[in-house]
Enzyme design. Structure first.
Site, PDB file in Angstrom:
ATOM      1  N   SER A 108      -8.126   2.479  -0.621  1.00 31.82           N
ATOM      2  CA  SER A 108      -8.515   1.329   0.163  1.00 31.82           C
ATOM      3  C   SER A 108      -9.277   0.268  -0.617  1.00 31.82           C
ATOM      4  CB  SER A 108      -9.305   1.802   1.379  1.00 31.82           C
ATOM      5  OG  SER A 108      -9.307   0.831   2.359  1.00 31.82           O
ATOM      6  N   ASP A 140      -3.557  -7.758 -10.944  1.00 35.75           N
ATOM      7  CA  ASP A 140      -2.739  -8.955 -10.706  1.00 35.75           C
ATOM      8  C   ASP A 140      -3.276 -10.172 -11.439  1.00 35.75           C
ATOM      9  OD1 ASP A 140      -1.101  -7.451  -9.150  1.00 35.75           O
ATOM     10  OD2 ASP A 140      -1.468  -8.532  -7.270  1.00 35.75           O
ATOM     11  N   LYS A 147      -3.792   3.592   0.725  1.00 36.05           N
ATOM     12  CA  LYS A 147      -4.194   3.178   2.070  1.00 36.05           C
ATOM     13  C   LYS A 147      -4.381   1.673   2.087  1.00 36.05           C
ATOM     14  CE  LYS A 147      -7.429   3.678   5.850  1.00 36.05           C
ATOM     15  NZ  LYS A 147      -7.582   2.226   6.028  1.00 36.05           N
TER      16      LYS A 147
END
Length: 438
Positions: A305, A316, A330
């Site tokens: 999470s 990224d 998750k």
């Protein structure tokens, strides 16, 4: 530091649950009008409501023992929520209070973050320095029995309730690891005091920050850790390891703040859902406290999470190298909706996405460099015949023929000495410094 201007009351402060169960984010819950608009588009299914009333009436009339209407209705609500997905649940007063405790960093229990898989309770990760971690419980273990009672078919709330109890009481968990033979582990319940951030210099020029879970003040603690390590080093660091292994998640805002300490611009994370208030976007503020030092982010199957938000954003944004094994996966957002009588609904309202638009849900973050957990065993050195063994050898001018020039002091063991993944992260940082000419 990122600021959310829509924070309101305490009840609404505990809103987006993005960690494993019992971890909350500081975001406002959807407003009542929005929720109403989403649920009044279709008429109520009268046939199903009649069936529900008939089932309830038959249970009251024919069940072997009398059952109170209140119990039947509460059980119906619990079933309604638990059958949506593993993370949605109906929270009674005690459950709601326990959920609110999690952001304070102190609560009673075993120190296990759990999820559900195939009807069993599965360990997402043990929390550092708790009875669970000290007993050797690992991420991915299945809890098949609690004090001899099977967990299959139990709701997550029921399983958590059984694992919590009075401080000092013992509890026996039956675990299955990697499909092997079930084995028992007996633990003693304790007050779980979770320190969110730990940091130190691994060696001169190279820092280490471990985040055990994302609490309300985690972003602030990471900022302090970065400043302290720079001061202790006496100059800018040559590299940094950010350890998110076995971190089950936590407060969304803190995860965003942590990423903000490492990048100067760009998107960090965004969420998508059916209602307007579930559409959120978080971007960097331009305050890079890390001074753009080379960064390695460690993750594993217990990283869930909020940890995946941090790892995915840094990956990224090309800010650091993600190393380890694929994370938990998750990527859903839960909203806690307070009800009357200190009760609440915890319901999945959105999915979150990395800056490049990747949904982590059931996929996880795949590391740039896969490094599995391993142990390094030192082989015994062979006995070599050396110059000092030769009869009539010359002295070296540094204190005698057979005296070493060093102090002979034993080096202080560092965390990476028995941590293969961390050792590889440090080696990579050193390699990056060599290739960049630092």
């Amino acid at each position: 530091m990122l600021h959310l201007s829509r924070l309101t009351s305490l009840a609404l402060t505990i809103a987006l649950v993005i960690g494993a169960p019992l971890a909350f984010a500081a975001e406002p819950a959807p407003s009542a009008p929005a929720a109403t608009a989403a649920t009044t588009k279709a008429p109520l299914p009268l046939d199903e409501l009649r069936t529900f009333a008939e089932v309830m009436d038959r249970i009251k009339a024919a069940y072997v023992e009398p059952v109170d209407d209140k119990v039947l209705l509460e059980n119906a609500i619990k079933g309604m929520l638990s059958n949506l997905d593993p993370h949605s649940a109906y929270l009674g007063p005690e459950d709601f209070a326990e959920l609110q405790e999690s952001t304070s960093g102190e609560f009673g229990g075993l120190g296990i973050e759990v999820g559900s898989e195939d009807g069993f309770v599965k360990v997402v990760s043990p929390i550092d320095d708790t009875p669970a971690s000290k007993a050797g419980i690992q991420a991915g273990d299945f809890i098949v029995k609690i004090n001899g009672q099977p967990t299959r078919g139990q709701s997550m709330t029921e399983a958590v309730d059984k694992m919590r109890g009075k401080i000092g009481q013992k509890i026996t968990l039956t675990l299955v690891r990697d499909g092997g033979t079930p084995f028992d582990v007996t633990l003693t319940r304790a007050v779980i005091q979770v320190k969110s951030v730990k940091s130190q210099l691994l060696e001169s020029g190279y820092g280490y920050i471990r985040i055990t879970q994302f609490q309300v003040k985690t972003g602030e603690e990471v900022a302090k850790a970065l400043a302290k390590m720079r001061k202790d080093n006496g100059k800018k660091l040559n590299g940094l390891v950010l350890d998110l292994r076995n971190n089950p998640g936590g407060v969304l805002q803190s995860a965003v703040e942590v990423v903000d300490h490492f990048i100067t611009k760009g998107l960090i994370v965004y969420t998508k859902g059916r209602i307007a208030n579930s559409e959120l976007r978080f971007s960097a503020t331009g305050n890079d406290l890390s001074e753009a030092v080379p960064l390695v982010v460690l993750i594993n199957g217990g990283s869930a999470s909020a940890s995946e938000i941090v790892a995915g954003a840094l990956q990224d944004q090309k800010r650091g190298v993600v190393m380890g094994t694929t994370s938990f996966g998750k990527g859903s957002v839960q909203t806690v909706l307070p009800l009357n009588n200190d009760r609440a609904l915890k319901i999945t309202t959105a999915l979150y996405f990395t800056p490049n638009g990747r949904s982590i849900q059931a996929q996880g973050i795949v590391p740039d460099i896969e490094v599995r957990k391993a142990k390094i065993t030192n082989e015994q050195d062979s006995e070599y015949f050396k110059e000092a063994d030769l009869q009539g050898h010359l002295g070296n001018g540094n204190g005698g023929a057979d005296k070493p020039t060093g102090s002979g002091a034993k080096a202080k063991p560092m965390p990476q000495d028995d941590d293969y993944q961390l050792a590889q992260a440090l080696s990579l940082l050193k390699g990056l410094n060599i290739t960049s000419g630092r």
